[in-house]
Design a protein around this motif. Structure first.
Motif: not given
Length: 264
Positions: A118-120, A160-163, A165-171, A173-184
């Protein structure tokens, strides 16, 4: 017979490791215990002590150890963030720092999932913008293709694809880790480094993320380096385990799916 002999000979040629650490040492100068207020005396704190490690392309390796064992220092050397005090740290047979300094290939090839996922992530940016950032930085797709690639990456990590449009604060802990993986994954790396990527999560979410990392490593042919203090997580996820203690790799374990685990 000659053909068979040549084939057997070629088959025994060892593959060049993607990362190679040769007698790597890292010593930090710290204030000498018991020194006077105005003394500048220091002593050397040995964080890495003659580390030897080979990481083969396409394999999965967990570096396991308790706090203070040297895992974070080893990680910084592998990423080219710190110059080792002694020994050699190589990536594709070239010094890591040299490769990091001479171009963007290393930064694109070696992607990182941080412990504080989340901090990243910039809280002011949407998920879609965060994932699109490395696509633009490395000029991987055109602006017209960005949204489609972001949707593909979100789908690959189970969001989901509609994620987008969301912000990290609305996710969660597990979803944030998935976003970090997708970004990597957006930079299309060959190496994925994950630092305590499932720590602090409930057991069910941990299992889902570990299964995701396993499938990504297998399907994309990634070299996976996983830093953890949890031997159970390491043995579930990775083919090879390097156990650290007081700055040294004291044991290397290779997991065989059919026959379990054996030390090598």
């Amino acid at each position: 017979m000659t053909v068979q002999t040549l084939t057997e000979t070629n088959a025994t040629v060892p593959e060049q490791p993607i990362f190679e650490l040769i007698e790597v040492e890292q010593v930090f100068e710290v204030p000498k215990p018991g020194r006077s207020l105005f003394s500048r005396e220091t002593v050397g704190l040995r964080a890495l002590d003659g580390v030897r490690l080979n990481i083969r392309k396409g394999t999965s390796l967990a570096v396991v150890g308790e706090s203070g064992s040297g895992k974070s220092t080893l990680l910084r050397v592998l990423l080219g963030l710190d110059r080792p005090s002694g020994g050699r740290a190589l990536y594709n047979s070239k010094p890591i720092l040299e490769g990091r300094a001479t171009g963007i290939d290393f930064a694109r090839d070696v992607a990182m999932v941080y412990q504080d996922a989340r901090g990243s992530l910039d809280p002011r940016m949407t998920i879609g913008a965060l994932i699109a950032e490395p696509l633009r930085h490395f000029n991987i797709v055109s602006r017209e293709e960005e949204a489609s690639r972001v949707a593909q990456l979100l789908d690959r990590v189970g969001l989901p694809a509609d994620a987008a449009d969301r912000y990290p604060s609305g996710l969660s802990g597990g979803q944030v880790r998935r976003v970090a993986i997708a970004r990597a994954l957006a930079s299309e790396p060959t190496v994925l480094v994950a630092d305590e990527a499932v720590s602090g999560l409930d057991v069910s979410t941990q299992a889902q993320l570990l299964t995701l990392l396993q499938s990504l490593q297998r399907d994309m042919g990634l070299t996976l380096i996983f830093i953890t203090h949890d031997l159970g997580v390491a043995s579930f996820l990775c083919e090879e385990i390097a156990i650290m203690y007081l700055g040294r790799i004291v044991e290397t374990v290779r997991r065989h799916i059919k026959w379990g685990i054996r030390a090598v």
